[in-house]
Design a protein around this motif. Structure first.
Motif, PDB file in Angstrom:
ATOM      1  N   ARG A   1       0.844  -1.203   0.000  1.00 40.17           N
ATOM      2  CA  ARG A   1       0.000   0.000   0.000  1.00 40.17           C
ATOM      3  C   ARG A   1       0.876   1.249   0.000  1.00 40.17           C
ATOM      4  NH1 ARG A   1      -3.192   0.577   4.816  1.00 40.17           N
ATOM      5  NH2 ARG A   1      -1.968  -1.047   5.837  1.00 40.17           N
TER       6      ARG A   1
ATOM      7  N   LYS B   1      -2.079  12.064  -3.994  1.00 39.40           N
ATOM      8  CA  LYS B   1      -1.386  11.600  -2.793  1.00 39.40           C
ATOM      9  C   LYS B   1       0.105  11.893  -2.902  1.00 39.40           C
ATOM     10  CE  LYS B   1      -4.736   9.306  -0.558  1.00 39.40           C
ATOM     11  NZ  LYS B   1      -5.071   9.417   0.880  1.00 39.40           N
TER      12      LYS B   1
ATOM     13  N   VAL C   1     -12.395   3.481   8.676  1.00 40.18           N
ATOM     14  CA  VAL C   1     -13.660   4.180   8.438  1.00 40.18           C
ATOM     15  C   VAL C   1     -14.559   3.361   7.507  1.00 40.18           C
ATOM     16  CG1 VAL C   1     -14.706   6.231   7.384  1.00 40.18           C
ATOM     17  CG2 VAL C   1     -12.712   6.464   8.873  1.00 40.18           C
ATOM     18  N   ALA C   2     -13.960   2.766   6.474  1.00 41.08           N
ATOM     19  CA  ALA C   2     -14.739   1.986   5.508  1.00 41.08           C
ATOM     20  C   ALA C   2     -15.374   0.760   6.151  1.00 41.08           C
ATOM     21  CB  ALA C   2     -13.842   1.554   4.347  1.00 41.08           C
TER      22      ALA C   2
ATOM     23  N   ASP D   1      -4.338   3.401   6.923  1.00 41.83           N
ATOM     24  CA  ASP D   1      -5.074   2.541   7.849  1.00 41.83           C
ATOM     25  C   ASP D   1      -6.390   3.197   8.270  1.00 41.83           C
ATOM     26  OD1 ASP D   1      -3.050   0.687   7.739  1.00 41.83           O
ATOM     27  OD2 ASP D   1      -2.113   1.312   9.612  1.00 41.83           O
ATOM     28  N   GLN D   2      -6.353   4.500   8.480  1.00 39.14           N
ATOM     29  CA  GLN D   2      -7.556   5.203   8.933  1.00 39.14           C
ATOM     30  C   GLN D   2      -8.678   5.111   7.894  1.00 39.14           C
ATOM     31  OE1 GLN D   2      -6.932   9.311   9.916  1.00 39.14           O
ATOM     32  NE2 GLN D   2      -8.981   9.571  10.766  1.00 39.14           N
ATOM     33  N   GLU D   3      -8.336   5.191   6.611  1.00 35.29           N
ATOM     34  CA  GLU D   3      -9.356   5.060   5.567  1.00 35.29           C
ATOM     35  C   GLU D   3     -10.007   3.685   5.612  1.00 35.29           C
ATOM     36  OE1 GLU D   3      -8.293   7.084   1.606  1.00 35.29           O
ATOM     37  OE2 GLU D   3      -6.348   6.638   2.494  1.00 35.29           O
ATOM     38  N   ILE D   4      -9.212   2.659   5.862  1.00 28.77           N
ATOM     39  CA  ILE D   4      -9.741   1.297   5.951  1.00 28.77           C
ATOM     40  C   ILE D   4     -10.640   1.161   7.174  1.00 28.77           C
ATOM     41  CG2 ILE D   4      -9.113  -1.129   6.263  1.00 28.77           C
ATOM     42  CD1 ILE D   4      -6.568  -0.537   4.676  1.00 28.77           C
TER      43      ILE D   4
ATOM     44  N   LEU E   1     -12.919   2.214  -1.864  1.00 28.54           N
ATOM     45  CA  LEU E   1     -11.887   3.207  -1.561  1.00 28.54           C
ATOM     46  C   LEU E   1     -11.193   3.620  -2.860  1.00 28.54           C
ATOM     47  CD1 LEU E   1     -10.368   1.601   1.659  1.00 28.54           C
ATOM     48  CD2 LEU E   1     -11.833   3.627   1.530  1.00 28.54           C
TER      49      LEU E   1
ATOM     50  N   GLU F   1      -3.554  -2.186  -4.866  1.00 29.82           N
ATOM     51  CA  GLU F   1      -3.848  -0.777  -5.127  1.00 29.82           C
ATOM     52  C   GLU F   1      -3.785  -0.465  -6.629  1.00 29.82           C
ATOM     53  OE1 GLU F   1      -2.980   2.236  -1.536  1.00 29.82           O
ATOM     54  OE2 GLU F   1      -1.221   1.644  -2.674  1.00 29.82           O
TER      55      GLU F   1
ATOM     56  N   THR G   1      -3.233   4.177   0.385  1.00 31.92           N
ATOM     57  CA  THR G   1      -4.402   3.893   1.208  1.00 31.92           C
ATOM     58  C   THR G   1      -3.974   3.770   2.664  1.00 31.92           C
ATOM     59  OG1 THR G   1      -5.408   2.675  -0.632  1.00 31.92           O
ATOM     60  CG2 THR G   1      -6.382   2.367   1.545  1.00 31.92           C
TER      61      THR G   1
ATOM     62  N   TRP H   1      -8.257   4.464  -3.983  1.00 36.19           N
ATOM     63  CA  TRP H   1      -6.971   3.955  -4.458  1.00 36.19           C
ATOM     64  C   TRP H   1      -6.871   2.429  -4.409  1.00 36.19           C
ATOM     65  CZ3 TRP H   1      -3.486   6.176  -7.377  1.00 36.19           C
ATOM     66  CH2 TRP H   1      -3.446   7.564  -7.435  1.00 36.19           C
TER      67      TRP H   1
END
Length: 254
Positions: free
Chosen positions: A63, A145, A73-74, A68-71, A98, A120, A66, A100
């Motif tokens: 990765r 990014k 939240v998802a 960890d926080q995005e994962i 997500l 990704e 992407t 990316w």
């Protein structure tokens, strides 16, 4: 034995038969009720997030874009379910939503873990200003990014991303081995090709024979570079020859 005795005996046998039948039906009903109650209890336990929670999600795969926080939240809502009631297909869909993430695979690992493998998107070009093309020529939208390399700019009709990328790679390879670098490539609505090199020279390639025309430019460029002028635009839309637009003057070379 008289007929009355025989009739009495038959009635006794029938009563015994009815009793056995009733007992069997009652026993069967009890068994079914017991199994239903057990199934209900088991279902309640399997769906109880407190009794069988998902304790961890292991993320594998390289990765770059992407976090960890995005994962987290998802998967926030999906993680409230139990280990058995969590739908791995929904987890996969949430991850692939997500921006990316290109592809995700999810599986359960006993006793309380989900194992995820992420692939990704690999951007290879900017597409029409605000989108990207991946290595397969597919268009995707994602925020910029840190760490994204300097990529070429490609433009064209929405459905032509793969075609433009393929042409860019072919022309770029020919230019690179001859000491040039292709900065951008554009395909107009009328299917005419326009290119720009990293040194600022713009090439008008027209609708056909773009490789032949690039080769013609490479062949004649040393003569153009020998001039005490800066090349602006080279028009290669001729069967033979070319036209040059200098930055400080206009002249034609045929």
């Amino acid at each position: 034995m008289s007929w009355s005795d025989k009739g009495q005996r038959i009635r006794v046998l029938l009563l015994k038969t009815d009793w056995y039948l009733c007992f069997g039906l009652v026993f069967l009903a009890c068994v079914l009720i017991g199994l239903s109650a057990a199934a209900f209890k088991l279902n309640a336990v399997l769906n109880d997030a407190d009794a069988l929670p998902i304790e961890a999600v292991a993320i594998n795969g390289e990765r770059n874009y992407t976090a960890d926080q995005e994962i987290q939240v998802a998967l926030q809502d999906l993680m409230q379910r139990s280990f058995f009631s969590a739908d791995v297909n929904q987890v996969q869909q949430a991850l692939e939503a997500l921006p990316w993430v290109y592809q995700a695979s999810v599986r359960r690992e006993w006793p309380a873990k989900l194992k995820v493998y992420l692939i990704e998107q690999v951007p290879v070009a900017h597409w029409n200003g605000d989108a990207w093309l991946n290595t397969y020529g597919e268009v995707f939208d994602a925020p910029v990014k840190e760490g994204i390399p300097n990529l070429p700019s490609l433009t064209g009709p929405e459905a032509q991303g793969k075609s433009v990328l393929t042409t860019y790679q072919q022309l770029g390879e020919l230019l690179t081995i001859n000491g040039f670098s292709l900065k951008s490539l554009s395909l107009s609505a009328r299917h005419a090709w326009h290119a720009e090199l990293n040194n600022g020279i713009r090439l008008e390639l027209g609708r056909e024979d773009s490789m032949t025309r690039i080769q013609r430019f490479i062949h004649v460029y040393p003569k153009l570079a020998a001039q005490d002028k800066k090349v602006g635009v080279v028009d290669l839309r001729y069967d033979t020859g070319l036209a040059v637009d200098w930055d400080d003057a206009q002249t034609e070379s045929r």
